[in-house]
Design a protein around this motif. Sequence first.
Motif, PDB file in Angstrom:
ATOM      1  N   ASN A 608       0.815  -1.212   0.000  1.00 26.90           N
ATOM      2  CA  ASN A 608       0.000   0.000   0.000  1.00 26.90           C
ATOM      3  C   ASN A 608       0.850   1.264   0.000  1.00 26.90           C
ATOM      4  OD1 ASN A 608      -2.787   0.882   0.041  1.00 26.90           O
ATOM      5  ND2 ASN A 608      -2.389   1.709   2.078  1.00 26.90           N
ATOM      6  N   GLY A 609       2.171   1.102  -0.038  1.00 28.19           N
ATOM      7  CA  GLY A 609       3.051   2.264  -0.080  1.00 28.19           C
ATOM      8  C   GLY A 609       3.265   2.934   1.253  1.00 28.19           C
ATOM      9  N   VAL A 610       2.967   2.247   2.365  1.00 32.45           N
ATOM     10  CA  VAL A 610       3.173   2.817   3.696  1.00 32.45           C
ATOM     11  C   VAL A 610       4.591   2.476   4.147  1.00 32.45           C
ATOM     12  CG1 VAL A 610       2.406   2.828   6.098  1.00 32.45           C
ATOM     13  CG2 VAL A 610       0.734   2.587   4.249  1.00 32.45           C
ATOM     14  N   SER A 611       5.462   3.438   4.086  1.00 30.78           N
ATOM     15  CA  SER A 611       6.851   3.216   4.477  1.00 30.78           C
ATOM     16  C   SER A 611       7.116   3.588   5.928  1.00 30.78           C
ATOM     17  CB  SER A 611       7.792   4.029   3.582  1.00 30.78           C
ATOM     18  OG  SER A 611       7.478   5.406   3.653  1.00 30.78           O
ATOM     19  N   ALA A 612       6.177   4.315   6.547  1.00 29.21           N
ATOM     20  CA  ALA A 612       6.355   4.725   7.946  1.00 29.21           C
ATOM     21  C   ALA A 612       4.983   4.872   8.578  1.00 29.21           C
ATOM     22  CB  ALA A 612       7.128   6.033   8.042  1.00 29.21           C
ATOM     23  N   LEU A 613       4.903   4.522   9.841  1.00 29.89           N
ATOM     24  CA  LEU A 613       3.686   4.693  10.628  1.00 29.89           C
ATOM     25  C   LEU A 613       3.894   5.848  11.593  1.00 29.89           C
ATOM     26  CD1 LEU A 613       2.853   0.976  11.523  1.00 29.89           C
ATOM     27  CD2 LEU A 613       1.572   2.432   9.955  1.00 29.89           C
ATOM     28  N   ASP A 614       2.983   6.805  11.551  1.00 32.82           N
ATOM     29  CA  ASP A 614       3.075   7.893  12.521  1.00 32.82           C
ATOM     30  C   ASP A 614       2.796   7.377  13.924  1.00 32.82           C
ATOM     31  OD1 ASP A 614       3.418  10.487  10.849  1.00 32.82           O
ATOM     32  OD2 ASP A 614       1.888   9.332   9.803  1.00 32.82           O
ATOM     33  N   THR A 615       1.860   6.415  14.018  1.00 33.35           N
ATOM     34  CA  THR A 615       1.549   5.837  15.319  1.00 33.35           C
ATOM     35  C   THR A 615       1.205   4.368  15.155  1.00 33.35           C
ATOM     36  OG1 THR A 615       0.731   7.915  16.242  1.00 33.35           O
ATOM     37  CG2 THR A 615      -0.001   5.890  17.310  1.00 33.35           C
ATOM     38  N   LEU A 616       1.796   3.546  16.003  1.00 32.84           N
ATOM     39  CA  LEU A 616       1.396   2.158  16.161  1.00 32.84           C
ATOM     40  C   LEU A 616       0.683   2.066  17.502  1.00 32.84           C
ATOM     41  CD1 LEU A 616       1.370  -0.910  15.561  1.00 32.84           C
ATOM     42  CD2 LEU A 616       3.649  -1.024  16.586  1.00 32.84           C
ATOM     43  N   MET A 617      -0.601   1.735  17.470  1.00 31.92           N
ATOM     44  CA  MET A 617      -1.399   1.699  18.690  1.00 31.92           C
ATOM     45  C   MET A 617      -1.715   0.250  19.031  1.00 31.92           C
ATOM     46  SD  MET A 617      -4.700   4.078  19.438  1.00 31.92           S
ATOM     47  CE  MET A 617      -5.279   4.411  21.096  1.00 31.92           C
ATOM     48  N   ILE A 618      -1.232  -0.236  20.149  1.00 29.34           N
ATOM     49  CA  ILE A 618      -1.479  -1.605  20.612  1.00 29.34           C
ATOM     50  C   ILE A 618      -2.499  -1.528  21.747  1.00 29.34           C
ATOM     51  CG2 ILE A 618      -0.466  -3.684  21.557  1.00 29.34           C
ATOM     52  CD1 ILE A 618       0.422  -3.023  18.707  1.00 29.34           C
ATOM     53  N   SER A 619      -3.677  -2.062  21.478  1.00 36.41           N
ATOM     54  CA  SER A 619      -4.788  -1.871  22.410  1.00 36.41           C
ATOM     55  C   SER A 619      -4.559  -2.566  23.744  1.00 36.41           C
ATOM     56  CB  SER A 619      -6.090  -2.355  21.770  1.00 36.41           C
ATOM     57  OG  SER A 619      -6.042  -3.754  21.522  1.00 36.41           O
ATOM     58  N   HIS A 620      -3.995  -3.775  23.708  1.00 38.18           N
ATOM     59  CA  HIS A 620      -3.731  -4.497  24.952  1.00 38.18           C
ATOM     60  C   HIS A 620      -2.797  -5.652  24.647  1.00 38.18           C
ATOM     61  CE1 HIS A 620      -7.041  -6.628  23.076  1.00 38.18           C
ATOM     62  NE2 HIS A 620      -6.983  -7.620  23.955  1.00 38.18           N
ATOM     63  N   ALA A 621      -2.480  -6.435  25.660  1.00 40.06           N
ATOM     64  CA  ALA A 621      -1.389  -7.406  25.547  1.00 40.06           C
ATOM     65  C   ALA A 621      -1.796  -8.744  24.964  1.00 40.06           C
ATOM     66  CB  ALA A 621      -0.764  -7.635  26.930  1.00 40.06           C
ATOM     67  N   ASP A 622      -3.085  -9.008  24.721  1.00 39.88           N
ATOM     68  CA  ASP A 622      -3.475 -10.298  24.163  1.00 39.88           C
ATOM     69  C   ASP A 622      -2.752 -10.531  22.838  1.00 39.88           C
ATOM     70  OD1 ASP A 622      -5.065 -10.739  26.298  1.00 39.88           O
ATOM     71  OD2 ASP A 622      -6.982 -10.577  25.230  1.00 39.88           O
ATOM     72  N   SER A 623      -2.272 -11.765  22.640  1.00 36.77           N
ATOM     73  CA  SER A 623      -1.405 -12.046  21.500  1.00 36.77           C
ATOM     74  C   SER A 623      -2.101 -11.855  20.159  1.00 36.77           C
ATOM     75  CB  SER A 623      -0.870 -13.478  21.596  1.00 36.77           C
ATOM     76  OG  SER A 623      -1.934 -14.412  21.575  1.00 36.77           O
ATOM     77  N   ASP A 624      -3.434 -12.000  20.092  1.00 37.62           N
ATOM     78  CA  ASP A 624      -4.109 -11.827  18.808  1.00 37.62           C
ATOM     79  C   ASP A 624      -4.194 -10.358  18.401  1.00 37.62           C
ATOM     80  OD1 ASP A 624      -5.866 -11.369  20.902  1.00 37.62           O
ATOM     81  OD2 ASP A 624      -7.626 -11.940  19.743  1.00 37.62           O
ATOM     82  N   HIS A 625      -3.782  -9.455  19.297  1.00 36.47           N
ATOM     83  CA  HIS A 625      -3.728  -8.029  18.982  1.00 36.47           C
ATOM     84  C   HIS A 625      -2.299  -7.491  18.960  1.00 36.47           C
ATOM     85  CE1 HIS A 625      -8.150  -7.080  19.548  1.00 36.47           C
ATOM     86  NE2 HIS A 625      -8.060  -8.319  20.027  1.00 36.47           N
ATOM     87  N   SER A 626      -1.438  -8.055  19.800  1.00 35.19           N
ATOM     88  CA  SER A 626      -0.083  -7.510  19.940  1.00 35.19           C
ATOM     89  C   SER A 626       1.004  -8.428  19.388  1.00 35.19           C
ATOM     90  CB  SER A 626       0.219  -7.242  21.420  1.00 35.19           C
ATOM     91  OG  SER A 626       0.218  -8.471  22.163  1.00 35.19           O
ATOM     92  N   GLY A 627       0.680  -9.675  19.050  1.00 34.98           N
ATOM     93  CA  GLY A 627       1.716 -10.628  18.643  1.00 34.98           C
ATOM     94  C   GLY A 627       2.477 -10.224  17.402  1.00 34.98           C
ATOM     95  N   GLY A 628       1.829  -9.490  16.487  1.00 35.41           N
ATOM     96  CA  GLY A 628       2.509  -9.082  15.260  1.00 35.41           C
ATOM     97  C   GLY A 628       3.286  -7.795  15.378  1.00 35.41           C
ATOM     98  N   ALA A 629       3.237  -7.138  16.551  1.00 34.88           N
ATOM     99  CA  ALA A 629       3.917  -5.851  16.713  1.00 34.88           C
ATOM    100  C   ALA A 629       5.425  -5.932  16.511  1.00 34.88           C
ATOM    101  CB  ALA A 629       3.586  -5.258  18.077  1.00 34.88           C
TER     102      ALA A 629
END
Length: 839
Positions: A608-629
Motif C-alpha cells: 500500500n506504499g506505507v513506508s512509515a507509521l506515525d503511530t502504532l497503537m497496541i490496544s492491549h497485551a493479548d497475542s491476537d492483537h499484539s503478537g505481530g507488533a
Amino acid sequence: MRAVWCGFALGVVWLQQQAMLPGWRAWLVLALVAGGAAACIGGVNLRGGSLRFQRTVIWFAVWLLAACAGFGYAAWRAEMRLARALPVEWEGRNIVVQGYIKGLPVTDARGARFLFGVESTDANIAYFPRTIELSWIAEGAPPPALEAGARWRLTVRLKRAHGNANFGVRDAEASLLARDIRATGYVIAPAAADRLAGSAGGAGVAIDRWRGAVRARIDAALAGAPHRGIVIALAIGAQDAVSAADWLLMRNTGTSHLVAISGLHIGFVAGLAAWFAGALWRRSCFFGRDWPLWIPAQKISLTAGALFAAAHAALAGFNVPAQRALWMLGVVALATISGRSLAPSLVLAWALGLVLLVDPWAVVSAGFWLSFCAVAAILYAMSGRLRMHDHERRDPEPEATRVTRFRDACLRWLSNLKARLFSSAHVQYAVTIALAPLTVYWFAQIPLVGPVANAFAIPWVSLFVTPAVLAGVGLPGPLDAWAFRGAHALLDVLVGGLQTMAAYPWALLRLPQPGAWPLAAAAVGVAWCLAPRGWPLRWAAPLTWLPLLLPPPSGPSFGAFRLTALDIGQGSSILIETAHHTLLFDAGPGPESTHAGERVVVPYLYANGVSALDTLMISHADSDHSGGAPAVLAGIEVRQMLAALAPSNPLWAAARDARADVVPCAAGQRWRWDGVDFAVLWPDAGPLQGKPNAHCCVLRVSAAGSDSGGASSDGQAREFHRPFTALLAADIEAPVERVLLQRDPGALRAHVLVVPHHGSKTSSTEPFLDSIDPLVAVFQVGYRNRFHHPHPGVLSRYLGRHIELTRSDTDGAVRIEAAGPALSLERYRDTHRRYWMDR
C-alpha cells in the motif's frame, strides 16, 4: 510451437483470473471461438491476399486456438480438483481417517504440521479430499515421530480450505488449491491415534523418505546452527527451517532465490554429471572398451545430465524453478539424441507448456514468473550478441621463444576471461532489469544492492556452498557431517558479506504494488532496454519505468480518512489513513499463532506504499492483537507507539530499540491530523488494573462533514451528513461499555464500529449499540475459530438493528472511506473474487 505453448499459457493465466468457472454458455462460446480458429488454420477465408497476410492470420489462429485449449484444460482441471471439497455440514465434526504421511512434517515447540494422504474414512462423503493438512498439537507431550509414508488411523476435526484475503497480499487459498489441499484441521484425542502396520508405497513416498533422511542427517550435524535452515533448503528444497533473520537479509539483498533449489543449482548438478559421464565414456579405451564408437559421448553426457537433474529436482520436491530446468534439459537431451537442434526459445516454450500441463496453478506463484522471465530475459538479451571464435589454429613460429609463447597464451587466457566476465555481467544486468518490475509487484521493493550482492553470492553459493551440501548428501557418515559443517562455515562468510551490503541506506528501495498499466509499461521498457544494439532510442527505455516510481495513490482528501480492516484470522489489525498520516491499530497474531504480523500486516503496508507509521497503537497485551507488533517494528519505521501494556512488557523495549517514542494509552488523549480528530476514550490514566480486556485502548476517529444518512452495501455508497466517525473498541467487555455510557453517551456515536471483542457474548450490550447507532459493523474473526465468534446472540443484535455487517472470515479485508457525502464500502472477496473462493 512457440505460438502454441505461449497461447496455451495465456489461456491458463486467463482462467486463474476468473471469478467463477465457465458455465455451459461460456463453454459454448469457447467452442465456437476454437472452431473458428481451427477453420482458419484449415485454409478457410485464406484464398486471397498476400503470403505474409496468410501467415499472419494462420499464426494468430494457432495462437487463439492454443489459448482456448489452455483455458479449457485449466477449467477442466479446476472442476476436477474443486469437486473434492469437504462439505460444509462436515466442518467441525469428528472424522476418522486412515492414510499415510505425505511430504516432510514440520515440528516445533507447539507440535507438528503435516500433509496426510487419505485412503479411507468413516464419513459418508462421495468425494472426500485426497490430501488434508493437519496439526498435531503438543498438549503435555510432544507428538510422535511422523515419518513419510507411515500409515496412521487418526480422529480429526476439519474445516474447508480457507485462506486470508487481503489487498496486495498473496492469496493463501490459491496456494492451498495449488497443492491440492482441500481441507485443513487438527488431530483430536492424540492418545487414541493408531500407527498401522506397513507403510505406503510409490515413487513419491520413496522420494519423501529420502528427503526426510537427508534432513535428519543435517539436523544431527548442525543442531542449533543459525543457518541450518539454509543448508536444508539447498539440500532438499524445504524452506520452513530458514530463520526469519536470514529471510529478511536475503529479501533485502535480492538473494532469496539462492535459498531454493533453483534452475541454477539444477543446471550445475546436470553439468557436473554430464562432464563426468562424458569424460569417463571418452576414456573407455583405458578399460579395453570402444564405447564412443557405439554411442557418441555427447549423447551419454546429455542423458547423464538429465538423469542427475531429475534426481536433484526430486530432492527439491519438484518446485517450479526445478521443473523448468528439468524440462529444458530433458527437451535438449531428447532433441540431441534424436539428431535435432532446437532454438533456445523453443526449448523454453516446451518447458513452459510442460510445467503448465502438470500444474496449471503454477501461474499463481511468484517462482513461476521469476524463473521463466529470468531465462527469457537472458535468451533475449544474448540473442543479438555474436561471439567471435578463431577457428584457424596456428602453429607457433619456429623462431618463437618459450617466453613469447607463454606471453601469447597468457594474453589469450586474459582475453577469454574478460569475455566471460563481460558476458556474466551482461547476463546479471539482463536478469536485474527484467525482474525489477516483477519484484516490485510481488514484494513491493527493489533491492538496489542486488546486482552487487548477486555478483558475490551466486558464484559463492554455486561454486562452494552447493558442492559442499551435495557432498554431504552423497557421503556416508561421519564424513557427511564434515561437509555440512563446511557448507555452514561458507554460509557464515556469505551472510557476513550480505549484512555489510544491506547496511547501506540506499540498499533497498520500497515501492507500492503497481497496477496493470504501470506493470505493462515496465514490461515494454524491459524489452526495449534489452533489445540488440542498434535498436532506436534505447536510451529512452527507462522512461517507461517512471510509473513504477510514482508515489502510492493519494490518500483521503483533507478532513477525511480511510479505514482498512485486515483479514488476519482470529485477531485484529486496522489501518487508519488520513491525507498525510497513518495509524495502525493493533498488529494481529504473531509467531505463537499465524505469524500474521509478518505474513499479512507488513506485506500489506509495503504493497500500500506505507513506508512509515506515525503511530502504532497496541490496544492491549493479548497475542491476537499484539503478537505481530515485533514484526511491524522490525519492518516499518514507527515514529510513536501508543499502547496499554504493563511496564514489563517487552514491546516497550522493542519500540525503544526501533527509535519510536513510547506513550502509555490513556483516556483524554487527543490529536488532529489533516482535519481528522483522534480521541482515546479508554483506559483511564494510571496503573493498569484487571485483565487485559478491562484496560483496552478505545479509539474514536472523526472526520469533518455534516450529519445524516445511510450505510453502504456491497460496494455501493449511500449519502450521510453527520461527521464520518469510526469507533475502534478492541476487546472491551460489558463493564467497560457501561462506564463509557455513563461518562458521555454522545461521544460513542459513530458510523462505523469495529465490533468489541470480535462479537463475544461478553460485549456488544444493547444499550452500548443503541448509543453508538452504527451504520456499518466490522467483525474481525477467524474462519471457524475455536471461540465461536461471533456469538449467535450478539450477531442477532446487529441484524435486528439492520446494521450493514462485514466479516473477515467471509468478506476478507474491508475498506471503508467517506467520499464526499457518501460512505463507500469495499469487500475484498467481492471486488477481487476468484473461482476457488468459498468452494
